[in-house]
Design an enzyme around this catalytic site. Structure first.
Site, PDB file in Angstrom:
ATOM      1  N   ALA A  71       0.825  -1.213   0.000  1.00  9.68           N
ATOM      2  CA  ALA A  71       0.000   0.000   0.000  1.00  9.68           C
ATOM      3  C   ALA A  71       0.855   1.257   0.000  1.00  9.68           C
ATOM      4  O   ALA A  71       0.442   2.292  -0.534  1.00  9.68           O
ATOM      5  CB  ALA A  71      -0.910  -0.009   1.219  1.00  9.68           C
ATOM      6  N   ASN A 153      -5.243   3.135  11.385  1.00 11.44           N
ATOM      7  CA  ASN A 153      -4.493   1.955  11.846  1.00 11.44           C
ATOM      8  C   ASN A 153      -4.286   1.927  13.353  1.00 11.44           C
ATOM      9  O   ASN A 153      -4.097   0.871  13.934  1.00 11.44           O
ATOM     10  CB  ASN A 153      -3.132   1.854  11.142  1.00 11.44           C
ATOM     11  CG  ASN A 153      -2.377   3.153  11.116  1.00 11.44           C
ATOM     12  OD1 ASN A 153      -2.951   4.216  10.922  1.00 11.44           O
ATOM     13  ND2 ASN A 153      -1.078   3.082  11.311  1.00 11.44           N
ATOM     14  N   GLN A 181      -6.536  -0.656   6.478  1.00 13.47           N
ATOM     15  CA  GLN A 181      -7.062  -1.219   7.730  1.00 13.47           C
ATOM     16  C   GLN A 181      -8.561  -1.488   7.675  1.00 13.47           C
ATOM     17  O   GLN A 181      -9.135  -1.948   8.662  1.00 13.47           O
ATOM     18  CB  GLN A 181      -6.735  -0.286   8.902  1.00 13.47           C
ATOM     19  CG  GLN A 181      -5.252  -0.106   9.148  1.00 13.47           C
ATOM     20  CD  GLN A 181      -4.559  -1.351   9.706  1.00 13.47           C
ATOM     21  OE1 GLN A 181      -5.213  -2.319  10.109  1.00 13.47           O
ATOM     22  NE2 GLN A 181      -3.238  -1.341   9.717  1.00 13.47           N
ATOM     23  N   THR A 239       8.269  -7.635 -13.417  1.00 12.91           N
ATOM     24  CA  THR A 239       7.760  -9.014 -13.522  1.00 12.91           C
ATOM     25  C   THR A 239       6.733  -9.286 -12.427  1.00 12.91           C
ATOM     26  O   THR A 239       6.931  -8.922 -11.270  1.00 12.91           O
ATOM     27  CB  THR A 239       8.937 -10.012 -13.406  1.00 12.91           C
ATOM     28  OG1 THR A 239       9.853  -9.736 -14.455  1.00 12.91           O
ATOM     29  CG2 THR A 239       8.460 -11.452 -13.501  1.00 12.91           C
ATOM     30  N   CYS A 326       5.569   1.086  12.173  1.00 15.15           N
ATOM     31  CA  CYS A 326       6.709   1.795  11.589  1.00 15.15           C
ATOM     32  C   CYS A 326       7.122   2.992  12.431  1.00 15.15           C
ATOM     33  O   CYS A 326       8.175   3.569  12.214  1.00 15.15           O
ATOM     34  CB  CYS A 326       6.457   2.175  10.142  1.00 15.15           C
ATOM     35  SG  CYS A 326       4.822   2.678   9.792  1.00 15.15           S
TER      36      CYS A 326
HETATM   37  N1  C6P Z   1       0.510  -0.017   9.110  1.00 16.31           N
HETATM   38  C1  C6P Z   1       0.826  -0.513  11.466  1.00 16.31           C
HETATM   39  O1  C6P Z   1       1.405  -1.056  12.400  1.00 16.31           O
HETATM   40  P1  C6P Z   1       2.499  -1.370   3.862  1.00 16.31           P
HETATM   41  O2  C6P Z   1       3.652  -1.305   4.814  1.00 16.31           O
HETATM   42  O3  C6P Z   1       2.768  -0.607   2.648  1.00 16.31           O
HETATM   43  O4  C6P Z   1       2.005  -2.746   3.598  1.00 16.31           O
HETATM   44  O5  C6P Z   1       1.278  -0.648   4.617  1.00 16.31           O
HETATM   45  C2  C6P Z   1       1.423   0.689   4.991  1.00 16.31           C
HETATM   46  C3  C6P Z   1       0.194   1.176   5.666  1.00 16.31           C
HETATM   47  C4  C6P Z   1      -0.578   2.119   5.001  1.00 16.31           C
HETATM   48  N2  C6P Z   1      -1.735   2.554   5.527  1.00 16.31           N
HETATM   49  C5  C6P Z   1      -2.168   2.126   6.722  1.00 16.31           C
HETATM   50  C6  C6P Z   1      -3.467   2.648   7.247  1.00 16.31           C
HETATM   51  C7  C6P Z   1      -1.430   1.194   7.437  1.00 16.31           C
HETATM   52  O6  C6P Z   1      -1.887   0.763   8.609  1.00 16.31           O
HETATM   53  C8  C6P Z   1      -0.211   0.717   6.919  1.00 16.31           C
HETATM   54  C9  C6P Z   1       0.646  -0.201   7.720  1.00 16.31           C
HETATM   55  C10 C6P Z   1       1.233  -0.835  10.052  1.00 16.31           C
HETATM   56  O7  C6P Z   1      -0.113   0.262  11.651  1.00 16.31           O
HETATM   57  C11 C6P Z   1       2.711  -0.767   9.866  1.00 16.31           C
HETATM   58  S1  C6P Z   1       3.333   0.867  10.009  1.00 16.31           S
END
Ligand code: C6P
Length: 396
Positions: A71, A153, A181, A239, A326
């Protein structure tokens, strides 16, 4: 006993999802773009997975569904793409987002600010939600994009996406939502919500890590950021991650089939844990249950540093977090609690518990017991513990 209550950070891959993915590592490992049989052997499963994504989000066949690596990539792509497509050399130079978005959104917007784009970060109310009037007041004819998350989140609070998208459209702006989320926890229907773009990540709904997607409504375009072999209809080169795509499709199908279970059983267990936490003096939970995804609790435990709490819980087998994974290494206060209006001290006391359909009653009972004792122990050794500042009083 090991109890995993950090499902908003990532989830376990469902064994059924893994079973569907496995053949594409050691047997059907061909490149889908190759002309030989190894390549074509991947096509039926890829087609099925793409159908599962379209169906799972109720997208129309004329829309685009582009598979990305996560995402974060999808959100970066939309926001930076808007810069190329609608801001550079055009009359619009304004983006609106909220102050509680994931860093993927906030940092992409901050980057565009360095290029001269005007960005408005909308405040949230005490429940952590953007109010419609606040968007109505901020939007103008220079607004190119409104980007607001479907569910937060950290708090799990659900935003009124349909209404927010409508306001954006009425004012000639495009609407993107980060649905990371929301997927698997509440119904995510792109046609009903009428969003133009939507980002999602498979590992948040029991799919694999390293694969996500961007929904793009028909007749919309986003300038490609990855140029190369013209994969995905030229929208994103690279790919194809066959196993990942297959896993994401299956995971979405399963997540939707578990939606009722999520709303009843996961919610019941979440509420059991929440009720137990709220029995303890000066423990508070952000946001109303009705307007929250069924698996999430963001608790503020007055007198206990979030990190100390996590460390204590982890030692006893419980995995939770202070907020988004993060940001958990920064030791800074929880920015969402700050945005809601908590004072600095309280914003340091956040603990997020997030359940999944694999969480059991036994695990929740264990978590209640361990957490209750940990709060007492940590408060006993904390000299700084004093009661209820105004923010807390207002929700007593
Ligand atoms: N939140 C959390 O502990 P990725 O890393 O790209 O798969 O997802 C990013 C991301 C984007 N939007 C929202 C609302 C999210 O919650 C997250 C990932 C995790 O809340 C890791 S920081």
């Amino acid at each position: 006993m090991l109890v995993y209550l950090d499902n908003n950070a990532t989830t376990m891959v469902d064994p059924e999802v893994f079973a569907q993915m496995e053949p594409f590592f050691v047997k059907n490992y061909g490149n889908p773009n190759s002309l030989h049989s190894f390549g074509s052997a991947t096509h039926p499963a890829l087609r099925k997975a793409m159908d599962q994504l379209y169906e799972g989000f109720n997208a129309s066949n004329e829309d685009d569904m582009v598979v990305t690596s996560c995402a974060t990539e999808s959100t970066n792509w939309v926001i930076k793409g808007i810069y190329f497509d609608h801001i550079l050399n055009k009359n619009k130079n304004h983006i609106i987002t909220s102050s509680v978005e994931h860093p993927a959104t906030i940092m992409s917007c901050k980057f565009l600010e360095t290029l001269g784009v005007r960005v408005t970060y909308l405040p949230v109310n005490k429940d952590g939600i953007v109010e419609l009037d606040s968007l109505k007041n901020a939007i103008d004819d220079k607004t190119a994009l409104v980007s607001i998350m479907w569910a937060n989140n950290e708090t799990g609070m659900i935003f009124p996406i349909k209404e927010l998208a409508q306001i954006a459209h009425e004012n000639g702006a495009l609407f993107h939502t980060d649905a990371v989320q929301a997927v698997g926890k509440i119904s995510v229907d792109v046609q009903d919500a009428d969003v133009d773009f939507m980002s999602f990540s498979a590992h948040k709904f029991h799919g694999p890590k390293g694969v996500g997607g961007l929904y793009i409504k028909k007749d919309h375009r986003v300038t490609s950021l990855l140029h190369g072999g013209e994969h995905m209809g030229g929208l994103r080169s690279g790919t194809l991650n066959v196993a990942g795509i297959v896993g994401m499709g299956k995971a979405l199908e399963m997540a939707n089939s578990y939606m009722d279970f999520e709303k009843s059983e996961v919610r019941r267990l979440r509420d059991k844990l929440e009720d137990a936490l709220l029995q303890i003096a000066n423990v508070f939970v952000v946001g109303s249950r009705q307007n929250r995804v069924p698996n999430t609790i963001l608790a503020s435990i007055r007198g206990v540093e979030g990190e100390a709490m996590l460390w204590d819980l982890n030692k006893q087998g419980i995995a939770a977090s202070t907020g988004s994974a993060c940001a958990s290494e920064t030791l800074e206060s929880n920015p969402v609690l700050e945005a809601i209006g908590a004072d600095k001290e309280l914003a340091h006391t956040a603990v997020r518990f997030s359940l999944s359909r694999f969480t059991t009653e036994k695990e929740i009972d264990f978590a209640i017991d361990i957490t209750t004792k940990a709060i007492k122990r940590l408060r006993d050794i904390s000299s700084s513990f004093s009661y209820a500042p105004s923010w807390h009083k207002s929700r007593l």
